[in-house]
Design an enzyme around this catalytic site. Structure first.
Site, PDB file in Angstrom:
ATOM      1  CG  LEU A  28      -9.021  16.339 -19.690  1.00 36.85           C
ATOM      2  CD1 LEU A  28      -8.947  16.171 -18.172  1.00 36.85           C
ATOM      3  CD2 LEU A  28      -8.642  15.030 -20.377  1.00 36.85           C
ATOM      4  CG  ASP A  74     -16.419  34.585 -16.809  1.00 39.39           C
ATOM      5  OD1 ASP A  74     -16.448  33.643 -15.992  1.00 39.39           O
ATOM      6  OD2 ASP A  74     -15.559  35.485 -16.761  1.00 39.39           O
ATOM      7  CB  SER A 114      -3.332  39.611  -5.649  1.00 40.60           C
ATOM      8  OG  SER A 114      -4.082  39.089  -6.741  1.00 40.60           O
ATOM      9  CE1 TYR A 156      -6.203  20.669  -6.710  1.00 38.63           C
ATOM     10  CE2 TYR A 156      -4.366  19.524  -7.751  1.00 38.63           C
ATOM     11  CZ  TYR A 156      -5.314  20.540  -7.752  1.00 38.63           C
ATOM     12  OH  TYR A 156      -5.370  21.430  -8.794  1.00 38.63           O
ATOM     13  CE  LYS A 171     -10.753  21.174 -10.414  1.00 36.46           C
ATOM     14  NZ  LYS A 171     -11.656  21.060 -11.573  1.00 36.46           N
TER      15      LYS A 171
HETATM   16  C1  HXC Z   1       0.429  34.710  -9.656  1.00 36.22           C
HETATM   17  C2  HXC Z   1      -1.251  35.246 -11.145  1.00 36.22           C
HETATM   18  C3  HXC Z   1      -0.733  34.324 -12.085  1.00 36.22           C
HETATM   19  C4  HXC Z   1       0.459  33.602 -11.740  1.00 36.22           C
HETATM   20  C5  HXC Z   1      -2.512  35.251 -12.931  1.00 36.22           C
HETATM   21  N1  HXC Z   1      -2.332  35.790 -11.719  1.00 36.22           N
HETATM   22  N2  HXC Z   1      -1.545  34.355 -13.186  1.00 36.22           N
HETATM   23  N3  HXC Z   1      -0.690  35.428  -9.945  1.00 36.22           N
HETATM   24  N4  HXC Z   1       0.992  33.811 -10.524  1.00 36.22           N
HETATM   25  N5  HXC Z   1       0.993  32.701 -12.569  1.00 36.22           N
HETATM   26  C6  HXC Z   1      -3.150  36.830 -11.091  1.00 36.22           C
HETATM   27  C7  HXC Z   1      -3.252  38.094 -11.924  1.00 36.22           C
HETATM   28  O1  HXC Z   1      -2.111  38.923 -11.766  1.00 36.22           O
HETATM   29  C8  HXC Z   1      -4.516  38.725 -11.342  1.00 36.22           C
HETATM   30  O2  HXC Z   1      -4.279  39.307 -10.076  1.00 36.22           O
HETATM   31  C9  HXC Z   1      -5.393  37.507 -11.066  1.00 36.22           C
HETATM   32  O3  HXC Z   1      -4.512  36.386 -10.978  1.00 36.22           O
HETATM   33  C10 HXC Z   1      -6.392  37.249 -12.191  1.00 36.22           C
HETATM   34  O4  HXC Z   1      -5.646  37.153 -13.417  1.00 36.22           O
HETATM   35  P1  HXC Z   1      -6.332  37.361 -14.837  1.00 36.22           P
HETATM   36  O5  HXC Z   1      -5.334  37.018 -15.868  1.00 36.22           O
HETATM   37  O6  HXC Z   1      -7.003  38.691 -14.885  1.00 36.22           O
HETATM   38  O7  HXC Z   1      -7.493  36.257 -14.692  1.00 36.22           O
HETATM   39  P2  HXC Z   1      -8.397  35.581 -15.739  1.00 36.22           P
HETATM   40  O8  HXC Z   1      -8.302  36.247 -17.090  1.00 36.22           O
HETATM   41  O9  HXC Z   1      -9.704  35.429 -15.105  1.00 36.22           O
HETATM   42  O10 HXC Z   1      -7.685  34.125 -15.945  1.00 36.22           O
HETATM   43  C11 HXC Z   1      -7.808  33.113 -14.993  1.00 36.22           C
HETATM   44  C12 HXC Z   1      -6.506  32.318 -14.795  1.00 36.22           C
HETATM   45  C13 HXC Z   1      -5.941  31.811 -16.148  1.00 36.22           C
HETATM   46  C14 HXC Z   1      -6.873  31.160 -13.867  1.00 36.22           C
HETATM   47  C15 HXC Z   1      -5.473  33.210 -14.145  1.00 36.22           C
HETATM   48  O11 HXC Z   1      -4.810  30.961 -15.910  1.00 36.22           O
HETATM   49  C16 HXC Z   1      -6.952  31.065 -16.979  1.00 36.22           C
HETATM   50  O12 HXC Z   1      -7.655  31.671 -17.793  1.00 36.22           O
HETATM   51  N6  HXC Z   1      -7.063  29.732 -16.809  1.00 36.22           N
HETATM   52  C17 HXC Z   1      -8.080  28.909 -17.516  1.00 36.22           C
HETATM   53  C18 HXC Z   1      -7.611  27.559 -17.951  1.00 36.22           C
HETATM   54  C19 HXC Z   1      -6.838  26.760 -16.928  1.00 36.22           C
HETATM   55  O13 HXC Z   1      -6.353  27.312 -15.922  1.00 36.22           O
HETATM   56  N7  HXC Z   1      -6.677  25.457 -17.215  1.00 36.22           N
HETATM   57  C20 HXC Z   1      -5.934  24.561 -16.357  1.00 36.22           C
HETATM   58  C21 HXC Z   1      -6.837  23.728 -15.553  1.00 36.22           C
HETATM   59  S1  HXC Z   1      -5.834  22.459 -14.968  1.00 36.22           S
HETATM   60  P3  HXC Z   1      -4.034  40.899  -9.880  1.00 36.22           P
HETATM   61  O14 HXC Z   1      -3.905  41.046  -8.409  1.00 36.22           O
HETATM   62  O15 HXC Z   1      -2.766  41.218 -10.630  1.00 36.22           O
HETATM   63  O16 HXC Z   1      -5.227  41.582 -10.464  1.00 36.22           O
HETATM   64  C22 HXC Z   1      -6.424  21.796 -13.587  1.00 36.22           C
HETATM   65  C23 HXC Z   1      -5.748  20.458 -13.304  1.00 36.22           C
HETATM   66  C24 HXC Z   1      -5.538  20.117 -11.879  1.00 36.22           C
HETATM   67  O17 HXC Z   1      -7.288  22.285 -12.951  1.00 36.22           O
HETATM   68  C25 HXC Z   1      -4.832  18.824 -11.626  1.00 36.22           C
HETATM   69  C26 HXC Z   1      -3.639  18.451 -12.451  1.00 36.22           C
HETATM   70  C27 HXC Z   1      -3.043  17.119 -12.130  1.00 36.22           C
HETATM   71  P1  NAP Z   2      -8.178  23.326 -20.159  1.00 35.31           P
HETATM   72  O1  NAP Z   2      -8.046  22.838 -21.553  1.00 35.31           O
HETATM   73  O2  NAP Z   2      -7.483  24.579 -19.764  1.00 35.31           O
HETATM   74  O3  NAP Z   2      -9.727  23.431 -19.829  1.00 35.31           O
HETATM   75  C1  NAP Z   2     -10.329  24.417 -19.067  1.00 35.31           C
HETATM   76  C2  NAP Z   2     -11.442  25.022 -19.879  1.00 35.31           C
HETATM   77  O4  NAP Z   2     -12.203  25.892 -19.028  1.00 35.31           O
HETATM   78  C3  NAP Z   2     -10.964  25.865 -21.081  1.00 35.31           C
HETATM   79  O5  NAP Z   2     -11.618  25.429 -22.245  1.00 35.31           O
HETATM   80  C4  NAP Z   2     -11.365  27.284 -20.707  1.00 35.31           C
HETATM   81  O6  NAP Z   2     -11.776  28.002 -21.880  1.00 35.31           O
HETATM   82  C5  NAP Z   2     -12.531  27.049 -19.752  1.00 35.31           C
HETATM   83  N1  NAP Z   2     -12.699  28.155 -18.818  1.00 35.31           N
HETATM   84  C6  NAP Z   2     -11.788  28.676 -17.973  1.00 35.31           C
HETATM   85  N2  NAP Z   2     -12.313  29.685 -17.292  1.00 35.31           N
HETATM   86  C7  NAP Z   2     -13.589  29.809 -17.691  1.00 35.31           C
HETATM   87  C8  NAP Z   2     -14.650  30.680 -17.358  1.00 35.31           C
HETATM   88  N3  NAP Z   2     -14.495  31.639 -16.433  1.00 35.31           N
HETATM   89  N4  NAP Z   2     -15.850  30.517 -17.976  1.00 35.31           N
HETATM   90  C9  NAP Z   2     -16.018  29.556 -18.914  1.00 35.31           C
HETATM   91  N5  NAP Z   2     -15.052  28.697 -19.272  1.00 35.31           N
HETATM   92  C10 NAP Z   2     -13.845  28.833 -18.671  1.00 35.31           C
HETATM   93  O7  NAP Z   2      -7.674  22.214 -19.106  1.00 35.31           O
HETATM   94  P2  NAP Z   2      -8.021  20.669 -18.924  1.00 35.31           P
HETATM   95  O8  NAP Z   2      -6.777  20.025 -18.464  1.00 35.31           O
HETATM   96  O9  NAP Z   2      -8.728  20.121 -20.091  1.00 35.31           O
HETATM   97  O10 NAP Z   2      -9.010  20.699 -17.660  1.00 35.31           O
HETATM   98  C11 NAP Z   2     -10.357  20.273 -17.764  1.00 35.31           C
HETATM   99  C12 NAP Z   2     -10.875  19.860 -16.395  1.00 35.31           C
HETATM  100  O11 NAP Z   2     -10.161  18.723 -15.926  1.00 35.31           O
HETATM  101  C13 NAP Z   2     -10.729  20.919 -15.328  1.00 35.31           C
HETATM  102  O12 NAP Z   2     -11.842  20.882 -14.457  1.00 35.31           O
HETATM  103  C14 NAP Z   2      -9.498  20.478 -14.589  1.00 35.31           C
HETATM  104  O13 NAP Z   2      -9.444  20.954 -13.272  1.00 35.31           O
HETATM  105  C15 NAP Z   2      -9.696  18.984 -14.638  1.00 35.31           C
HETATM  106  N6  NAP Z   2      -8.475  18.210 -14.417  1.00 35.31           N
HETATM  107  C16 NAP Z   2      -7.528  18.172 -15.366  1.00 35.31           C
HETATM  108  C17 NAP Z   2      -6.393  17.400 -15.141  1.00 35.31           C
HETATM  109  C18 NAP Z   2      -5.306  17.278 -16.172  1.00 35.31           C
HETATM  110  O14 NAP Z   2      -4.297  16.658 -15.872  1.00 35.31           O
HETATM  111  N7  NAP Z   2      -5.463  17.812 -17.354  1.00 35.31           N
HETATM  112  C19 NAP Z   2      -6.257  16.716 -13.931  1.00 35.31           C
HETATM  113  C20 NAP Z   2      -7.252  16.797 -12.975  1.00 35.31           C
HETATM  114  C21 NAP Z   2      -8.377  17.544 -13.220  1.00 35.31           C
HETATM  115  P3  NAP Z   2     -11.579  29.606 -22.025  1.00 35.31           P
HETATM  116  O15 NAP Z   2     -10.172  29.897 -21.644  1.00 35.31           O
HETATM  117  O16 NAP Z   2     -11.922  29.870 -23.467  1.00 35.31           O
HETATM  118  O17 NAP Z   2     -12.585  30.243 -21.103  1.00 35.31           O
END
Ligand code: HXC
Ligand code: NAP
Length: 295
Positions: A28, A74, A114, A156, A171
């Site tokens: 997004l 970050d 964790s 949520y 959130k």
């Molecule tokens: C349990 C998990 C896990 C899993 C990671 N961990 N994945 N635990 N189940 N599936 C644990 C790891 O073991 C570690 O704990 C800790 O979380 C941190 O993991 P890292 O991989 O070191 O973290 P990091 O590199 O900072 O990555 C953050 C992340 C990853 C959140 C875990 O998923 C990420 O980079 N996400 C960014 C993009 C994203 O999530 N986009 C979606 C947004 S959608 P330990 O104890 O082992 O050290 C959204 C929409 C909402 O928000 C609404 C939808 C309708």
């Molecule tokens: P996404 O593509 O995974 O976007 C998340 C972005 O955040 C990635 O580009 C990621 O890039 C960046 N990010 C994660 N951790 C970061 C960090 N520590 N520092 C800097 N950047 C970081 O997912 P998305 O669905 O587009 O989500 C965008 C927003 O919409 C989020 O706030 C999400 O909660 C919200 N949202 C999404 C949905 C949906 O249905 N898609 C619904 C409700 C709300 P890097 O991994 O390169 O860091």
């Protein structure tokens, strides 16, 4: 093409705006960046992965013919956020818009997490948003810039949600930040609002929340009264409106864009439509009337 899949605003609606989007390298954030560029804004994006940002910048260039500034950062680290802001100003000049879009999330029973996992998500979502709001807000106040922040939350944030508890906590905090600063910083001419999206397909969210393997069993459209997931352009339209001066009187507000999903899931009798087909209603009505003795 449906109307909601088209750009809504006049092409110069964001001329004069320079907008920093966290997490603008995918999903997004990328869609908002593309539309803001098309409306005349300058855009800066950040994320943790430089390669991903570079390829997003190339995609934006080919889609819009415009270049973006990108900077690896970050959002959990305040010094990196300050550097993102400073480098953006160096590259593009004064910044007057911020979209707190970066997020972390994954589906998990809370007892399996964790404390580091919990921290990781809350820190990206809440700390990342207040780090940027603080860094940009102090700069705007100091430079007397009428800044504008848009926070991306989700529905949520106010209902809470099982199985994504760290995200719900983060959130909810961002929603409180939105409403609080919407009041406190209005005196500086700074606006703060939020969007609460329902499901909008992105690889980032879908891989972590609706993995393909069990996706077949989850019928997302059936959870949504309008019967479909969101389309990126309709969210970009709302975001552009909130980042533009057309929305100058909207302050401290959260606008939901979810096709009625959270209300359906919250309503006591929302399930009735799934249980009782239309052809059964004559029978159900007769049954209910018979209880009052007036059938
Ligand atoms: C349990 C998990 C896990 C899993 C990671 N961990 N994945 N635990 N189940 N599936 C644990 C790891 O073991 C570690 O704990 C800790 O979380 C941190 O993991 P890292 O991989 O070191 O973290 P990091 O590199 O900072 O990555 C953050 C992340 C990853 C959140 C875990 O998923 C990420 O980079 N996400 C960014 C993009 C994203 O999530 N986009 C979606 C947004 S959608 P330990 O104890 O082992 O050290 C959204 C929409 C909402 O928000 C609404 C939808 C309708
Ligand atoms: P996404 O593509 O995974 O976007 C998340 C972005 O955040 C990635 O580009 C990621 O890039 C960046 N990010 C994660 N951790 C970061 C960090 N520590 N520092 C800097 N950047 C970081 O997912 P998305 O669905 O587009 O989500 C965008 C927003 O919409 C989020 O706030 C999400 O909660 C919200 N949202 C999404 C949905 C949906 O249905 N898609 C619904 C409700 C709300 P890097 O991994 O390169 O860091």
């Amino acid at each position: 093409m449906n109307t909601y899949e088209k750009g809504m605003l006049a092409p110069d609606s964001l001329t004069g705006k320079t907008i920093a989007i966290t997490g603008g390298g995918s999903g997004l954030g990328l869609s908002m960046a593309a539309y803001f560029l098309a409306l005349g804004a300058q855009v800066s994006i950040c994320g943790r992965k430089e390669e991903k940002l570079a390829s997003a910048a190339a995609e934006l260039q080919s889609r819009t013919g415009k270049s973006v500034f990108y900077f690896p950062c970050d959002v959990r680290q305040y010094d990196e956020v300050e550097a993102f802001r400073e480098k953006t100003i160096e590259a593009l000049g004064p910044v007057n818009g911020l979209v707190n879009n970066a997020a972390g999330n994954f589906l998990s029973p809370t007892e399996r997490l964790s404390h580091r996992a919990f921290d990781s998500v809350v820190d990206i979502v809440l700390k990342g948003s207040y780090n940027n709001s603080l860094s940009f807000g102090k700069y705007w106040i100091d430079q007397k810039i009428a800044g504008n922040t848009l926070n991306i939350v989700t529905t949520y944030a106010w209902t809470g949600s099982a199985y994504v508890v760290p995200s719900a906590c983060g959130k909810a905090g961002v929603l409180a930040l939105t409403r609080s600063l919407g009041v406190e910083w209005a005196k500086y001419g700074i606006r703060t609002n939020a969007i609460a999206p329902g499901p909008f397909p992105t690889p980032g969210a879908w891989d972590r929340l609706f993995p393909q393997e069990f996706m077949q069993q989850v019928d997302i459209p059936s959870k949504i009264p309008v019967g479909r997931a969101g389309v990126h352009q309709e969210l970009a339209n709302l975001a552009a409106y909130l980042m533009s001066d057309f929305s100058a009187f909207i302050q401290g507000e959260v606008i939901t864009i979810d096709g009625g999903e959270w209300l359906k899931n919250g309503g006591e009798f929302s399930w009735v439509g799934d249980l009782i087909p239309a052809e059964m209603w004559d029978m159900v009505e007769a049954l209910i009337r018979s209880k009052s003795g007036k059938s």
